[in-house]
Design an enzyme around this catalytic site. Structure first.
Site, mmCIF file in Angstrom:
data_model
loop_
_atom_site.group_PDB
_atom_site.id
_atom_site.type_symbol
_atom_site.label_atom_id
_atom_site.label_comp_id
_atom_site.label_asym_id
_atom_site.label_seq_id
_atom_site.Cartn_x
_atom_site.Cartn_y
_atom_site.Cartn_z
ATOM 1 C CE LYS A 149 1.108 -10.488 -9.286
ATOM 2 N NZ LYS A 149 0.280 -10.682 -8.087
ATOM 3 N N GLY A 150 6.379 -15.043 -8.857
ATOM 4 C CA GLY A 150 7.140 -16.211 -9.275
ATOM 5 C C GLY A 150 7.460 -17.109 -8.097
ATOM 6 C CD GLU A 172 4.987 -9.507 -9.267
ATOM 7 O OE1 GLU A 172 4.193 -8.894 -8.570
ATOM 8 O OE2 GLU A 172 5.719 -10.397 -8.814
ATOM 9 N N GLY A 201 -15.283 -18.966 -8.252
ATOM 10 C CA GLY A 201 -14.695 -20.155 -8.868
ATOM 11 C C GLY A 201 -13.982 -19.835 -10.165
ATOM 12 C CG ASP A 240 -3.489 -11.514 3.260
ATOM 13 O OD1 ASP A 240 -3.834 -10.922 2.212
ATOM 14 O OD2 ASP A 240 -2.311 -11.512 3.678
ATOM 15 C CB THR A 288 -1.731 -11.175 -0.221
ATOM 16 O OG1 THR A 288 -2.348 -10.001 0.265
ATOM 17 C CG2 THR A 288 -0.474 -10.825 -0.998
ATOM 18 N N GLY A 310 -4.167 -16.169 -5.933
ATOM 19 C CA GLY A 310 -4.016 -16.499 -7.354
ATOM 20 C C GLY A 310 -2.752 -17.301 -7.598
ATOM 21 C CG ASP A 311 0.913 -15.599 -6.784
ATOM 22 O OD1 ASP A 311 0.690 -15.372 -7.988
ATOM 23 O OD2 ASP A 311 1.306 -14.734 -5.982
ATOM 24 C CB ALA A 355 -3.155 -18.234 6.859
HETATM 25 O O1 RIB Z 1 0.451 -12.184 -5.957
HETATM 26 C C1 RIB Z 1 0.898 -11.689 -4.726
HETATM 27 C C2 RIB Z 1 2.261 -11.101 -4.860
HETATM 28 O O2 RIB Z 1 2.204 -9.966 -5.666
HETATM 29 C C3 RIB Z 1 2.864 -10.644 -3.562
HETATM 30 O O3 RIB Z 1 3.571 -11.654 -2.888
HETATM 31 C C4 RIB Z 1 3.733 -9.474 -3.979
HETATM 32 O O4 RIB Z 1 5.097 -9.712 -3.849
HETATM 33 C C5 RIB Z 1 3.339 -9.174 -5.405
HETATM 34 O O5 RIB Z 1 4.311 -9.593 -6.260
#
Ligand code: RIB
Length: 304
Positions: free
Chosen positions: A38-39, A134, A219, A240, A242, A245-246, A279
């Site tokens: 996340k970082g 994290e 939203g 995807d 994943t 949020g970051d 992506a």
């Molecule tokens: O927020 C997604 C991330 O959560 C992934 O990249 C994974 O490494 C986890 O830390």
């Protein structure tokens, strides 16, 4: 400048027909390895959105360290405060289903040995310190204290958990970003009575503190003092989720760091989060400033 104090992982991702239930095995094709954490994801997102970014964290002495840092290096994130420790780079094992939903298991590795002293000498007045959950709770709290001491602002992203160790820290940060579940958990720990996202957002906001509760495909709601904002997400073809949020946090931080109005920063964060879903991988999907601006221009942030 944005200083990200957080985790750096290598993500091992398998596309699955559906996510497994407890005790179940689901088989997918070959795995793919992506840079993550996340970082690191938020650092890359902020950099691609146009900010100057320094990453403070750790990778291990294994072969995962190089790939975990590759995107940050290519993007020009300052890695001079990333330590290379004896041990294992953080790993995330990620399943992604046909609808783009994910299930993540993390092994912290050397992320668990990141200490706040590494911020000494690299955090200055006017910087924006970006934190997630994290790392261990103690270094996060200490990082907030160091930001207070030098007059840096703090954005706390509560992902991946609204654990109660963060509840007391909320009052000491300038911006808090939580998803619905994290916001509910934190608001409850802070004694909030209401049960919807607006009530949870109000419980996290302060007279000067901006609270943002992200609602996935719906939203976000945000609040500072008596002022409230709402942004409706734009539907995208989800591949995807994943790192979405970051991407949101990184782009929001970049906009606030350059002095954009809250309305614009919320639209740019929303745009980045949506584009990141289109992506594979947490970092490969992080959009650049032009793509963020183009989609943000089509979004509306309503204020009350
Ligand atoms: O927020 C997604 C991330 O959560 C992934 O990249 C994974 O490494 C986890 O830390």
């Amino acid at each position: 400048m944005i200083i990200v104090f957080g985790s750096i992982n290598l993500d091992l991702v398998v596309a699955l027909p559906r996510l497994p239930r407890p005790g179940e095995t689901i088989v997918g094709p070959d795995h793919q390895a992506f840079a993550g954490g996340k970082g690191a994801n938020q650092a890359l997102s902020a950099r691609r959105a146009g900010a100057s970014v320094r990453m403070v964290g750790a990778v291990g002495s294994d072969s995962h360290a190089g790939p975990a840092l590759a995107n940050l290096t290519a993007a020009g994130v300052d890695l001079s405060h990333v330590r290379h420790l004896e041990g294992a780079t953080g790993i995330a094992m990620i399943g992604v289903d046909a609808g783009g939903e994910n299930l993540i298991m993390c092994a912290s590795g050397v992320n668990a040995r990141v200490v706040p002293e590494w911020l000494d000498g690299c955090l200055e007045t006017g910087d924006l310190l970006v934190l997630q959950r994290e790392l261990e709770a103690e270094p996060i709290a200490e990082a907030v204290r160091r930001a207070e001491a030098v007059g840096a602002r703090v954005l706390l992203n509560t992902a991946p958990s609204g654990d109660t160790a963060l509840a007391g820290l909320v009052d000491r940060v300038d911006i808090v970003v939580a998803n619905e579940a994290e916001a509910a958990e934190l608001a409850q720990a802070r004694g909030a009575a209401g049960t919807d996202a607006e009530a949870h957002c109000a419980a996290l906001a302060g007279p000067e503190r901006l609270a943002v509760v992200t609602l996935g495909g719906r939203g976000l709601v945000a609040r500072r003092g008596k002022k409230r904002w709402r942004v409706a997400a734009r539907a995208v073809e989800v591949v995807d989720t994943t790192g979405a949020g970051d991407a949101f946090v990184g782009a929001l931080a970049a906009a606030l760091d350059r002095g954009a109005p809250v309305e614009r920063a919320l639209c740019e964060g929303t745009a980045a989060g949506a584009l990141a879903c289109t992506a594979n991988g947490a970092q490969s999907s992080a959009p650049d400033a032009d793509a963020i601006a183009a989609l943000a221009d089509t979004l509306t942030c309503s204020a009350e």
